[in-house]
Motif scaffolding. Structure first.
Motif, PDB file in Angstrom:
ATOM      1  N   TYR A 176      10.577  -0.583  -7.994  1.00 51.43           N
ATOM      2  CA  TYR A 176      10.010  -1.864  -7.590  1.00 51.43           C
ATOM      3  C   TYR A 176      11.096  -2.895  -7.280  1.00 51.43           C
ATOM      4  O   TYR A 176      10.900  -3.795  -6.452  1.00 51.43           O
ATOM      5  N   SER A 178      -1.533   4.756 -10.096  1.00 51.55           N
ATOM      6  CA  SER A 178      -1.440   5.852  -9.126  1.00 51.55           C
ATOM      7  C   SER A 178      -0.020   6.163  -8.681  1.00 51.55           C
ATOM      8  O   SER A 178       0.215   7.187  -8.045  1.00 51.55           O
ATOM      9  N   HIS A 179       0.953   5.293  -9.016  1.00 49.89           N
ATOM     10  CA  HIS A 179       2.345   5.525  -8.626  1.00 49.89           C
ATOM     11  C   HIS A 179       3.257   5.214  -9.803  1.00 49.89           C
ATOM     12  O   HIS A 179       4.022   4.255  -9.808  1.00 49.89           O
ATOM     13  N   VAL A 216       0.884  -1.167   0.000  1.00 50.13           N
ATOM     14  CA  VAL A 216       0.000   0.000   0.000  1.00 50.13           C
ATOM     15  C   VAL A 216       0.917   1.210   0.000  1.00 50.13           C
ATOM     16  O   VAL A 216       1.674   1.420   0.956  1.00 50.13           O
ATOM     17  N   HIS A 217       0.900   1.962  -1.091  1.00 48.57           N
ATOM     18  CA  HIS A 217       1.725   3.166  -1.166  1.00 48.57           C
ATOM     19  C   HIS A 217       0.966   4.368  -0.613  1.00 48.57           C
ATOM     20  O   HIS A 217      -0.264   4.440  -0.720  1.00 48.57           O
ATOM     21  N   TRP A 272       2.847  -5.733  -7.730  1.00 52.36           N
ATOM     22  CA  TRP A 272       2.025  -4.535  -7.667  1.00 52.36           C
ATOM     23  C   TRP A 272       0.645  -4.858  -8.224  1.00 52.36           C
ATOM     24  O   TRP A 272       0.497  -5.714  -9.103  1.00 52.36           O
ATOM     25  N   THR A 273      -0.350  -4.130  -7.760  1.00 55.46           N
ATOM     26  CA  THR A 273      -1.682  -4.229  -8.344  1.00 55.46           C
ATOM     27  C   THR A 273      -1.806  -3.226  -9.493  1.00 55.46           C
ATOM     28  O   THR A 273      -0.979  -2.311  -9.645  1.00 55.46           O
ATOM     29  N   GLN A 331      -1.996   0.372  -8.304  1.00 57.60           N
ATOM     30  CA  GLN A 331      -0.720   0.987  -7.956  1.00 57.60           C
ATOM     31  C   GLN A 331       0.035   1.431  -9.198  1.00 57.60           C
ATOM     32  O   GLN A 331       0.702   2.462  -9.203  1.00 57.60           O
ATOM     33  N   ASP A 332      -0.048   0.625 -10.257  1.00 59.02           N
ATOM     34  CA  ASP A 332       0.629   0.997 -11.501  1.00 59.02           C
ATOM     35  C   ASP A 332       0.145   2.342 -12.021  1.00 59.02           C
ATOM     36  O   ASP A 332       0.916   3.123 -12.571  1.00 59.02           O
ATOM     37  N   ALA A 360       5.587   3.356   1.846  1.00 57.80           N
ATOM     38  CA  ALA A 360       4.706   2.217   1.600  1.00 57.80           C
ATOM     39  C   ALA A 360       4.700   1.281   2.795  1.00 57.80           C
ATOM     40  O   ALA A 360       5.623   1.278   3.610  1.00 57.80           O
ATOM     41  N   HIS A 409      -7.218   4.759 -11.578  1.00 52.82           N
ATOM     42  CA  HIS A 409      -6.741   3.572 -10.878  1.00 52.82           C
ATOM     43  C   HIS A 409      -6.932   2.281 -11.670  1.00 52.82           C
ATOM     44  O   HIS A 409      -6.577   1.212 -11.178  1.00 52.82           O
TER      45      HIS A 409
END
Length: 751
Positions: free
Chosen positions: A426, A452-453, A237-238, A445-446, A449-450, A282, A683
């Motif tokens: 990563y 949003s980050h 979770v970032h 990563w989900t 996340q890809d 994170a 997202h």
């Protein structure tokens, strides 16, 4: 290659190694470097690391290593074919394996066994062209020498063809029968002569992607498919803000989930450049399997505190950029200044001004960020979807302190890079976690996340002014651009931050007597990076759209306007090195114009648009036909012409150009990253939709120019010109004089 011996750049030399089972192994090796780990497929029966490019087994099969990561660009096919051509191999008996990182140790410093290893940047084939031909030529020479000794005739009387050596009397020896003898022969005193282009049988001929069957049948294994049996699964979770902090954490419910073993906090390392450390604070959940890790992540109780980025939003960033361009007192980076723009403009007959706005963009790779790592006492082993394994190595080495040759990095086929995997946050996360838990870690990563980050392509605002004399010639051109540089905190001095955003030699520089380009630095905490090339490639939209507006004011054919600006064919020196060949650029323009039937430009009810650009010695043009069916935009036809010098694999090039074209059109139609309260609002693909099949053309016609020059890159060559060609087509189809915005949604809204 000239000289009195085998001399390669970076002190590399050719070395021949005898493998098990009578195999001949040939590769480029670094002086004094240790052997690099090699994929098992290229090891002999004795299972030693050989670090070679080519293996010829006793049964006649040939295995060739592809040194650069293949992110969908086709280099896993093109690079081995360069070697196979000089080797005169039978392509039907050639297997290809992805080479991992080749690194040895020289007094504690890395020595790169294979030289450059970077994928998806357009440099793979140009960098490998001479080196890999030499590898194949030496292997062929050794086989000829072995056959000559067996026959008792001079090697000069023998020839190679499709994996066999042929004697004047017709006797044939398969490469497999000669491999053991050839492996015992000393290297030639200099690189053997390379083949004449007229004798090429593989280069210039189409070949399917070596991984195509595995991909379409679901057998291809990406990094995300690999695992170690005892690896812990890690999800993150970032922090929603890249510069935020963790204010409170409660892990009670998470640790109560069966299979969850540990919760670890990660923080960006102070002083480390973007892409080499954690992208944002994170919290990691490590578990025995994916389900447990995700369940545990959902039960975390976290409170994040925003940093200064908490006040950022998309509208404000655009307004700030616009304000920078409107304030003459704001300091600027002057990228180029030819002639006297201000004096010449005062004498002009006509003046034209336009402003273009481009949104922030995400990479949206098919394969999310992931990394598999095992840390032992004296070795690190990783499976990483990276575009730049040497940069991934640097992250691992810094975090572990291991000797250069004790870090083994494998790079399977990569599920999309687009520049995102030139950064290795990563990788840093996975290594940090493996150090904490003292077990192998599989970081996933989900998709959210890809999005949003990411290291985004920054949004930008362009303001272009031009003046025209009474002879319809461009007299002045002044482009101003405001954006947040992708190079901030990446070791680039403040006076060079503009280099990611503008190019001093971009069109129409050197073609207008009075030319000026300025860049205005915008502040943002959002992470930035390259996306299918450095951000300056996106300037093609503003430039090529503006040229159409000039043509519109002059009431003339936009193709004619472009050809007049290019002028007579000539080679113009570029400040970055190399030349701009105006004849080659004009040629691709004419090719797409002819194919799209540009002669009907004024008569067709549909709109025709055209655009061109040059990238690192390669030339591209698009022509697009579009229609408006009610309020629906229909892309009727797309034609793209490219000139990349010598083409290694025409089918691969066509696929790469067509794919990049569709990607560029998808971005133009749909894509935008928006920020509210410092947080990215997209997202998933639902929020950041790719174009549907119904929105895209049925086909992309690709014209490749046959040329004998050394090959140039084509990874993202088709990206710059597809969107402006589409916008120019829609502008024409609308039959309404509007100010065009780069974001096609805005354009259609105005229409």
């Amino acid at each position: 290659m000239s000289g009195h011996g085998i001399r390669l750049s970076r002190r590399r030399f050719l070395q021949v190694l005898a493998g098990g089972a009578g195999a001949l192994v040939v590769g480029i090796r670094l002086a004094e470097a240790a052997d690099a780990p090699l994929p098992p497929a290229m090891l002999g029966d004795d299972l030693y690391d050989l670090g070679a490019y080519v293996r010829i087994d006793a049964d006649g099969s040939v295995l060739i290593g592809a040194r650069d990561p293949d992110t969908g660009t086709g280099v896993a096919t093109a690079l081995p074919r360069i070697i196979a051509e000089e080797l005169d191999a039978d392509w039907n008996r050639v297997g290809v394996v992805a080479l991992g990182l080749g690194v040895g140790s020289d007094n504690g410093k890395p020595r790169w066994t294979y030289g450059r290893q970077v994928g998806g940047t357009g440099g793979s084939i140009p960098a490998a062209w001479n080196e890999l031909r030499q590898v194949g030529a030496v292997a062929r020479w050794l086989l000829l020498q072995a056959a000559a000794r067996r026959l008792g005739v001079p090697a000069s009387r023998l020839r190679c063809d499709a994996g066999t050596v042929i004697a004047p009397d017709g006797r044939r020896f398969g490469y497999g029968t000669l491999a053991a003898d050839a492996s015992k022969i000393a290297l030639p005193p200099s690189v053997p002569p390379l083949k004449n282009a007229a004798d090429y049988k593989l280069i210039g001929q189409s070949a399917g992607d070596v991984d195509a069957r595995a991909i379409v049948t679901g057998q291809a294994r990406y990094a995300i498919d690999h695992h170690y049996g005892d690896a812990l699964l890690a999800v993150l979770v970032h922090c929603p803000w890249p510069d935020g902090t963790l204010a409170h954490i409660d892990t009670t419910d998470t640790l109560a989930v069966p299979g969850v073993l540990k919760v670890v906090q990660l923080k960006p390392e102070p002083g480390q450049p973007p892409g080499s450390t954690v992208i944002a604070p994170a919290v990691a959940v490590l578990a025995e399997d994916t389900w447990a890790a995700l369940q545990g992540r959902d039960k975390l109780k976290l409170e994040w505190k925003p940093g200064v980025s908490g006040g950022e939003n998309s509208a404000a960033l655009e307004q700030q950029a616009t304000a920078l361009l409107a304030d003459d007192s704001v300091p600027t980076s002057r990228v180029r200044n030819d002639g006297d723009v201000d004096t010449a403009a005062r004498k002009a007959a006509r003046r034209l001004d336009a402003t273009y706005v481009q949104p922030w963009l995400a990479h949206a790779t098919a394969e999310p960020m992931n990394c598999l790592v095992r840390l032992d006492k004296d070795r690190a082993s990783l499976v990483v979807p990276t575009q730049a394994p040497q940069q991934a190595w640097a992250v691992v080495q810094r975090l572990t302190g291991l000797a250069p040759d004790r870090i083994d990095i494998r790079v399977p086929r990569v599920g999309g890079g687009y520049g995102r995997r030139l950064d290795h946050d990563y990788v840093a996360e996975a290594v940090m976690l493996a150090k904490v838990v003292n077990k192998p870690v599989r970081l996933l990563w989900t998709r959210g996340q890809d999005f949003s980050h990411d290291y985004y392509r920054a949004g930008s605002v362009h303001r272009i002014s031009a003046t025209i004399d009474r002879k319809r010639q461009l007299l002045t051109w002044h482009q101003r651009m405001a954006s947040a540089s992708a190079l901030v905190r990446r070791g680039v001095s403040a006076d060079r931050l503009w280099t990611s955003e503008l190019q001093a030699d971009q069109l129409p520089a050197a073609l207008v007597p009075n030319y000026r380009s300025d860049w205005y630095a915008q502040e943002s905490a959002m992470p930035r990076g390259p996306m299918r090339g450095m951000p300056h490639l996106s300037n093609a939209f503003a430039v090529e759209s503006f040229i159409d507006e000039i043509a519109h004011q002059l009431r003339e054919d936009p193709l004619k306007t472009r050809l007049r600006i290019l002028g007579e064919p000539r080679a113009l020196p570029l400040s970055s090195g190399g030349t701009l060949d105006t004849g080659r650029l004009a040629n691709v323009l004419k090719l797409v114009a002819d194919r799209i039937e540009w002669k009907n430009w004024l008569r067709t009810v549909n709109g025709l648009g055209i655009a061109c650009w040059h990238v690192d010695g390669a030339y591209v043009a698009h022509a697009i036909e579009a229609s408006m069916q009610g309020e629906r935009l229909v892309i009727e036809r797309v034609v793209c012409a490219v000139d990349v010098g010598r083409v290694i694999n025409p089918l691969g090039l066509q696929g790469q150009v067509a794919g990049a074209t569709l990607d560029a059109l998808s971005i133009a139609l749909n894509a935008a990253i928006t920020v509210k309260g410092g947080q990215v609002q997209q997202h998933s693909y639902k929020d950041y939709p790719l174009a549907s099949m119904a929105q895209l053309p049925n086909d992309v016609e690709v014209i490749t120019v046959a040329d004998e020059r050394a090959p140039a890159g084509a990874s993202f060559l088709a990206m710059p010109t597809a969107a402006p060609a589409l916008a120019n087509a829609v502008f024409r189809a609308s039959a309404v004089r509007v100010r065009r915005l780069p974001l096609m949604k805005e354009l259609l809204r105005l229409l």
